[in-house]
Design an enzyme around this catalytic site. Structure first.
Site, mmCIF file in Angstrom:
data_model
loop_
_atom_site.group_PDB
_atom_site.id
_atom_site.type_symbol
_atom_site.label_atom_id
_atom_site.label_comp_id
_atom_site.label_asym_id
_atom_site.label_seq_id
_atom_site.Cartn_x
_atom_site.Cartn_y
_atom_site.Cartn_z
ATOM 1 N N GLY A 33 -5.023 49.241 57.476
ATOM 2 C CA GLY A 33 -4.044 48.402 57.728
ATOM 3 C C GLY A 33 -2.853 49.390 58.471
ATOM 4 O O GLY A 33 -3.307 50.247 59.248
ATOM 5 N N LEU A 34 -1.580 48.885 58.618
ATOM 6 C CA LEU A 34 -0.726 49.100 59.191
ATOM 7 C C LEU A 34 -0.561 50.948 59.077
ATOM 8 O O LEU A 34 -0.171 51.730 59.991
ATOM 9 C CB LEU A 34 0.692 48.510 59.070
ATOM 10 C CG LEU A 34 0.826 47.214 59.949
ATOM 11 C CD1 LEU A 34 2.235 46.622 59.558
ATOM 12 C CD2 LEU A 34 0.647 47.637 61.144
ATOM 13 N N ALA A 35 -0.394 51.376 57.676
ATOM 14 C CA ALA A 35 -0.218 52.834 57.457
ATOM 15 C C ALA A 35 -1.449 53.486 57.771
ATOM 16 O O ALA A 35 -1.410 54.489 58.487
ATOM 17 C CB ALA A 35 0.127 52.946 55.866
ATOM 18 N N GLY A 36 -2.576 53.069 57.430
ATOM 19 C CA GLY A 36 -3.917 53.639 57.712
ATOM 20 C C GLY A 36 -4.234 53.778 59.174
ATOM 21 O O GLY A 36 -4.911 54.804 59.934
ATOM 22 N N HIS B 134 7.720 37.780 44.308
ATOM 23 C CA HIS B 134 8.222 37.239 45.591
ATOM 24 C C HIS B 134 8.770 35.980 45.228
ATOM 25 O O HIS B 134 8.103 35.115 44.758
ATOM 26 C CB HIS B 134 7.102 37.047 46.751
ATOM 27 C CG HIS B 134 7.666 37.086 48.121
ATOM 28 N ND1 HIS B 134 8.389 35.857 48.380
ATOM 29 C CD2 HIS B 134 7.873 37.973 49.030
ATOM 30 C CE1 HIS B 134 8.913 36.195 49.746
ATOM 31 N NE2 HIS B 134 8.364 37.127 50.000
ATOM 32 N N SER C 130 6.939 33.088 53.905
ATOM 33 C CA SER C 130 7.941 34.487 54.391
ATOM 34 C C SER C 130 9.217 34.182 53.795
ATOM 35 O O SER C 130 9.841 33.188 53.990
ATOM 36 C CB SER C 130 7.865 34.468 55.951
ATOM 37 O OG SER C 130 8.890 35.306 56.410
ATOM 38 N N ARG D 205 14.800 39.820 46.216
ATOM 39 C CA ARG D 205 13.589 39.206 46.045
ATOM 40 C C ARG D 205 13.859 39.271 44.273
ATOM 41 O O ARG D 205 13.303 38.022 43.968
ATOM 42 C CB ARG D 205 12.496 39.825 46.495
ATOM 43 C CG ARG D 205 12.245 39.637 47.965
ATOM 44 C CD ARG D 205 10.859 40.262 48.452
ATOM 45 N NE ARG D 205 10.759 39.996 49.773
ATOM 46 C CZ ARG D 205 9.691 40.732 50.477
ATOM 47 N NH1 ARG D 205 8.757 41.464 49.899
ATOM 48 N NH2 ARG D 205 9.550 40.087 51.796
ATOM 49 N N ARG E 154 11.514 46.096 46.573
ATOM 50 C CA ARG E 154 11.443 46.388 47.901
ATOM 51 C C ARG E 154 12.345 45.450 48.487
ATOM 52 O O ARG E 154 12.260 44.178 48.287
ATOM 53 C CB ARG E 154 10.054 46.319 48.408
ATOM 54 C CG ARG E 154 9.951 46.437 50.035
ATOM 55 C CD ARG E 154 8.589 46.604 50.557
ATOM 56 N NE ARG E 154 7.836 45.220 50.173
ATOM 57 C CZ ARG E 154 7.659 44.224 51.140
ATOM 58 N NH1 ARG E 154 8.820 43.981 51.976
ATOM 59 N NH2 ARG E 154 7.065 43.269 50.890
ATOM 60 N N LEU F 10 6.397 46.873 56.331
ATOM 61 C CA LEU F 10 5.873 47.156 57.668
ATOM 62 C C LEU F 10 6.792 48.403 58.201
ATOM 63 O O LEU F 10 5.849 49.241 58.585
ATOM 64 C CB LEU F 10 5.935 46.030 58.514
ATOM 65 C CG LEU F 10 5.357 44.535 58.094
ATOM 66 C CD1 LEU F 10 5.483 43.681 59.303
ATOM 67 C CD2 LEU F 10 3.824 44.853 57.694
#
Length: 671
Positions: A43-46, A267, A285, A338, A464, A470
């Protein structure tokens, strides 16, 4: 009790990261060619980590259980990515982003990590723009921003409602370049089933080819886990069906401490549950809260009429609507964090004011925004006295430009037009702030084993803020790990290739095969989903948005019973050496059944309310904050880091005490 070494550098917080990088050990380019790194999750981190490490010259093996890195769950992050660029000129700064993140996390995150996150946030935007990520722009062509919950500035960069997808395509393109160069060896449709520890260091993994069932050994000088969070422990969540905790749980069982498992985010803007046979929930969103106003009927009889289908929301006049977030939190209104928004929605629905057949929904209404934008556009078009129809037409066009794909998705699922009828939303399990414990280098308690993004615990504390997932994933992958991993690998340049024919690899592979054999050969009577749903029901009812000692103790006992029943009566159809999704699920649910118990144990231990962890026994009793979460900074200002000892109930708690030198500890207020 073990003293955890967070390895936070000395010095002023604004200088820590720069000074640390100046003095950190490095690996020279020639030696990087002889170093192997395994990355779990793309994903974005990996994905960003794999691409950057390969660009630096390391040999990278990347593993994804999906058919392509493009299918990673990061694509589902719709609303945006935070960065302290101050493009709106509204007073943003690195310090303000740092402050908002620590406050939003209810003062349960490590200051130094959060400041570093804020510091590198601007670099992420520059990097992604250079990759061609199509961020939204204003009329002059400059990058646009919008606001998210928990802040008073506009710092969220976005690409309509597809931000995660566009950012992931940027990281994927960077990965593809390295795959073509031979610096990344990509293993799609492979799942990590164990980590291999040799002489106390992470030296490789055991993986299964999900198409053929083949088990393989892979060695490396370091292993990086970036496999996301564990929200699917609730069964129903906004996570993809395949999202799981197996990689993180396997490294936990091999010595990596698991931190703050009870810090899980509910959420507030999800499409409500529609029935008992639903398999997942859909996120709308948080960016919608910029323009949507959240309300329920002011009068209980109106709510009952709506629940019975006798009244429509459009028939309720403005004076009979309760915009409860605006009423309770005037400073932040609909843009409270949230956890605050989720609990407020639950409170209204529990009081009987819910607005769907189950009574578990509130309205998210865009009527006011459509009129506001419509009047503005009419003036820009030179229309001084536009008709109501024209105002609505022009306003809907602006809303469509900003949120069109989200509105379309809602209409396809609910079969109602959200331009004409208010959306219905309700809280759902979403993100996990807890995860593998890591130090300032992002290394776990196992040398050579790193954790990035949602898989670690580090930056978000107990809650968070929107658009920060992201940011953290890309910060870890592009700008933190590529520096810090060199400090460890500088001592590995003479190690040579790691052999896979050792006793440690043999033992790990044998353990994996025995577990898979058990699932295939066990003559049980219930499906994997049967047990997963039972676990999810316990988690939601007793370890969900609100928790208390009685329910948590009951949950721990019930999860143990479900787990015992699972190992006796689970039935897995299909073959061992074949594409078998039920076999995949069996291993993942087995891990959830252990993680769920640790989750509840951690929640029981933390007798305070903070962020996503709300204990009914710990609330403000009087004054302006009456009914809000009550932290206990004297007794619980620490990170809970759990060490595995054979059973979740036998886990040992280690505490990393949190110091706040740059932010004053005070009760969180959004009123």
């Amino acid at each position: 009790m073990t003293k955890l070494n967070s390895r936070v550098p000395e010095g002023p917080i604004a200088d820590k990261w720069t000074t640390y990088k100046d003095k950190i050990n490095l690996v020279n380019p020639a030696n990087k060619r002889n170093i192997d790194i395994i990355v779990i999750g793309t994903g974005l981190a990996g994905g960003s980590a794999a691409a950057t490490l390969a660009e630096q010259g390391y040999n990278v093996k990347a593993f994804a259980y999906q058919d392509s890195p493009r299918r990673a769950h990061s694509i589902a992050a719709q609303g945006g990515i935070n960065a302290a660029k101050n493009y709106q000129g509204d007073g943003d700064s690195n310090y303000r982003l740092f402050y908002d993140t620590v406050k939003g996390g209810d003062y349960r995150s490590r200051e130094a990590n959060v400041y570093r996150l804020a510091e590198v946030s601007g670099n992420i935007i520059d990097q992604c723009v250079a990759q061609g990520v199509p961020f939204a722009r204003d009329y002059g062509g400059l990058l646009d921003n919008r606001s998210f919950g928990g802040v008073l500035v506009s710092r969220t960069f976005y690409a309509k409602g597809q931000t995660g997808q566009q950012l992931l395509l940027g990281a994927y393109s960077a990965m593809n370049r390295q795959i073509a160069r031979g610096k990344i060896e990509m293993f799609n449709r492979h799942e990590m089933l164990d980590v291999v520890i040799v002489d106390g260091k992470a030296r490789g993994i055991i993986a299964r080819n999900l198409l053929t069932g083949e088990i393989s050994r892979h060695s490396a000088h370091a292993v990086v886990v970036a496999s996301g969070g564990y929200g699917n422990v609730y069964f129903l969540s906004t996570n993809a069906m395949g999202s799981n905790a197996t990689a993180a749980w396997k490294v936990h069982k091999k010595g990596a401490y698991f931190a703050n498992p009870c810090f899980t985010q509910i959420h507030p803007t999800c499409i409500p549950r529609s029935g008992d046979y639903q398999s997942k929930l859909t996120l709308m969103s948080e960016s919608l809260r910029n323009d949507g106003r959240i309300w329920v009927p002011k009068h209980i009889e109106d709510a009952k009429a709506i629940q019975q289908g006798k009244l429509k929301p459009t028939e309720i006049p403005e004076e009979n609507r309760d915009y409860y977030l605006e009423r309770r939190y005037p400073a932040f209104g609909n843009l409270v964090p949230r956890d605050v928004a989720s609990r407020a929605a639950k409170e209204r629905c529990d009081a009987g004011y819910g607005v769907n057949a189950t009574g578990e929904a509130v309205y998210l209404d865009f009527k006011a925004a459509i009129h506001r934008y419509g009047k503005e556009q009419a003036l820009l078009h030179g229309e001084k006295n536009p008709s109501e129809a024209k105002i609505i037409e022009l306003g809907e066009q602006i809303i469509e430009e900003k949120y069109g794909n989200l509105f379309q998705m809602y209409e396809k699922i609910v079969a109602e037009n959200p331009y004409k009828t208010p959306m219905m939303i309700y809280p759902a399990t979403h993100y996990t702030m807890g995860g593998i414990w890591v130090d300032y280098n992002l290394m776990t308690t196992v040398p050579g084993l790193y954790a990035l993004g949602e898989a670690n615990f580090s930056d978000h504390g107990a809650n968070r803020l929107g658009a920060s997932a992201l940011m953290q994933g890309l910060a870890d992958g592009y700008f933190v790990l590529p520096y810090t991993i060199g400090d460890y690998l500088s001592n590995e340049i003479r190690t040579g290739k790691i052999a896979t024919d050792t006793a440690e690899f043999e033992e790990a592979e044998k353990s994996v095969k025995e577990r898979l054999d058990f699932f295939i050969n066990n003559k049980g009577t219930h499906s994997v989903d049967y047990f997963h749903k039972k676990l999810g029901k316990v988690m939601w009812n007793k370890v969900g948005m609100a928790r208390n000692e009685k329910h948590l103790k009951e949950a721990i006992a019930e999860i143990k019973e479900i787990r015992e029943d699972f190992w006796k009566n689970v039935k897995v159809p299909g073959k061992l050496n074949d594409f078998n999704q039920e076999l995949e699920k069996a291993g993942r649910v087995a891990d959830f059944l252990e993680l769920g118990e640790l989750f509840a144990t951690d929640a029981l231990d933390r007798k305070e309310s903070c962020g996503g962890h709300y204990r009914e026994e710990s609330v403000v009793k009087e004054g302006e904050q009456k009914g809000e979460a009550l932290r206990d900074d004297v007794n619980y200002s620490y990170v809970s880091a759990w060490e595995y000892k054979g059973e979740p109930s036998e886990s040992v708690l280690h505490k990393e005490h949190l110091e706040f030198k740059d932010i004053e500890l005070k009760q969180r207020s959004y009123k």
